[in-house]
Design a protein around this motif. Structure first.
Motif, PDB file in Angstrom:
ATOM      1  N   ARG A   1      39.899  35.848  52.290  1.00 19.54           N
ATOM      2  CA  ARG A   1      40.820  35.235  51.344  1.00 19.54           C
ATOM      3  C   ARG A   1      42.279  35.523  51.723  1.00 19.54           C
TER       4      ARG A   1
ATOM      5  N   ASP B   1      30.402  35.035  48.762  1.00 16.75           N
ATOM      6  CA  ASP B   1      31.428  34.450  47.903  1.00 16.75           C
ATOM      7  C   ASP B   1      30.793  33.947  46.611  1.00 16.75           C
TER       8      ASP B   1
ATOM      9  N   GLN C   1      34.961  37.636  46.083  1.00 16.08           N
ATOM     10  CA  GLN C   1      34.370  37.896  47.389  1.00 16.08           C
ATOM     11  C   GLN C   1      33.789  39.308  47.404  1.00 16.08           C
TER      12      GLN C   1
ATOM     13  N   ASP D   1      35.444  32.408  42.800  1.00 19.11           N
ATOM     14  CA  ASP D   1      36.089  32.644  44.091  1.00 19.11           C
ATOM     15  C   ASP D   1      36.194  34.130  44.425  1.00 19.11           C
TER      16      ASP D   1
END
Length: 271
Positions: A96, A138, A145, A143
Motif C-alpha cells: 500500500r 488483502d 492488509q 483495503d
C-alpha cells in the motif's frame, strides 16, 4: 472501533451456519476472558468458522527447545492463507502507498524509532536462523492488509523482543513522528489482548493520525502481534486506513499457533 452493525433477521430457530459462527465467536471470547481481557468490539461479519475445534483451546506450554526444527516445507505449511480467514480476504495486490507515506518516519525517542522501523520493515526479530515463510493478504472490503510470517529464531532473542514490545505502551504511549515527505504524525501505542497460546506472546495496536501534503486527514491503524512456539516465532501485522478489526489479528495468532504446534509435533516428518 466498532464493526458495521448487521441487521438481525427474525427467526424462530437460527440456521446451522449462524449456530456455527456463534459457537466460534464464543470460543474466542472465552479465550480472551481467560487471559483477563475482553474483546472490545463486536464480531465482524467476515468471522470465519473454519478454524479447527482444537484451536479453541489454549496451546500447551512447551519447553523452549522442545521438538525438532521445522523444514522449509513445514514452514510453508504453517502459513495462514485466505482459506483460513475466508471472504473478503484474498491474495495481496501489492504494498500500500501508506507504507512509504506514513510509516517511513522519524522520532527523537529511540524505542519509538525502533518501533516505527519494525512496523515499516515488518521485521520484529531480525534475520531468521532457519526456515522462513511469509503470506500476505488483502481485505477487499476495507483495503486492510495482513502479513503473516513464520521463522526460526533463538527463543531467548524472541522473548527479549516480546518483553520490549510489552514495555512500549509505557515508553511510547503517545509521541510525534515526522514522515520523510514532511508530514507530522501523532502516534499512539496501546496493548492488545491475545489468547493465551504458545510459549509467549505479545500484541500492540499502533495508530498514526496526521495529514498529507495536500492537507487530507489520514488515520492509519496497525496491529503488531507475535508469538513463540518452541524455536519458531510467528509475526502478524494487520493495517489499513479504514477499519482494522482486532479480532482478525487475534484469530490469526490463535490459528497460527495451533497449526505451528501441530507441525512441531511432527518434527522433521515428511509432509
Amino acid at each position: 472501533m466498532t464493526s458495521p452493525v448487521q441487521e438481525a433477521l427474525p427467526m424462530t430457530h437460527p440456521p446451522a451456519t449462524a449456530r456455527v459462527l456463534l459457537a466460534s465467536a464464543l470460543s474466542v471470547t472465552g479465550l480472551l476472558a481467560t487471559a483477563g481481557c475482553s474483546v472490545e468490539e463486536p464480531r465482524p461479519r467476515w468471522f470465519s468458522a473454519s478454524a479447527p475445534a482444537s484451536a479453541a483451546s489454549p496451546a500447551v506450554e512447551q519447553p523452549a527447545g522442545s521438538g525438532a526444527a521445522l523444514t522449509e516445507a513445514q514452514a510453508q505449511a504453517a502459513l495462514i492463507t485466505e482459506a483460513d480467514l475466508g471472504e473478503p480476504w484474498g491474495p495481496t495486490r501489492g504494498a500500500r502507498t501508506w507504507r512509504d507515506g506514513l510509516l517511513k518516519a522519524t522520532t527523537e525517542k529511540p524505542d519509538c524509532q525502533r518501533l516505527l522501523d519494525a512496523l515499516y520493515a515488518e521485521d520484529l526479530f531480525g534475520p531468521p536462523k532457519g526456515p522462513h515463510a511469509v503470506s500476505a493478504l488483502d481485505d477487499a472490503d476495507t483495503d486492510a492488509q495482513l502479513r503473516y510470517q513464520v521463522a526460526a529464531h533463538p527463543p531467548a532473542d524472541v522473548d527479549r523482543a516480546l518483553a520490549w514490545m510489552k514495555s512500549l505502551p509505557g515508553k511510547c504511549g503517545q509521541f510525534m513522528a515526522a514522515t520523510t515527505r514532511g508530514g507530522v504524525q501523532t502516534v499512539e501505542v496501546t496493548r492488545m489482548p491475545l489468547p493465551p497460546v504458545g510459549n509467549a506472546r505479545q500484541a500492540l495496536r499502533v495508530t498514526l493520525a496526521g495529514e498529507t501534503e495536500e492537507g487530507e486527514l489520514t488515520y492509519l491503524t496497525m496491529d503488531l502481534a507475535a508469538a513463540r512456539v518452541g524455536e519458531e516465532a510467528i509475526t502478524v501485522t494487520n493495517a489499513g486506513l479504514d477499519e482494522v478489526h482486532a479480532e482478525v489479528t487475534q484469530q490469526t495468532v490463535q490459528l497460527g499457533v495451533q497449526r505451528l504446534t501441530d507441525l512441531r509435533k511432527q518434527g522433521r516428518a515428511q509432509i
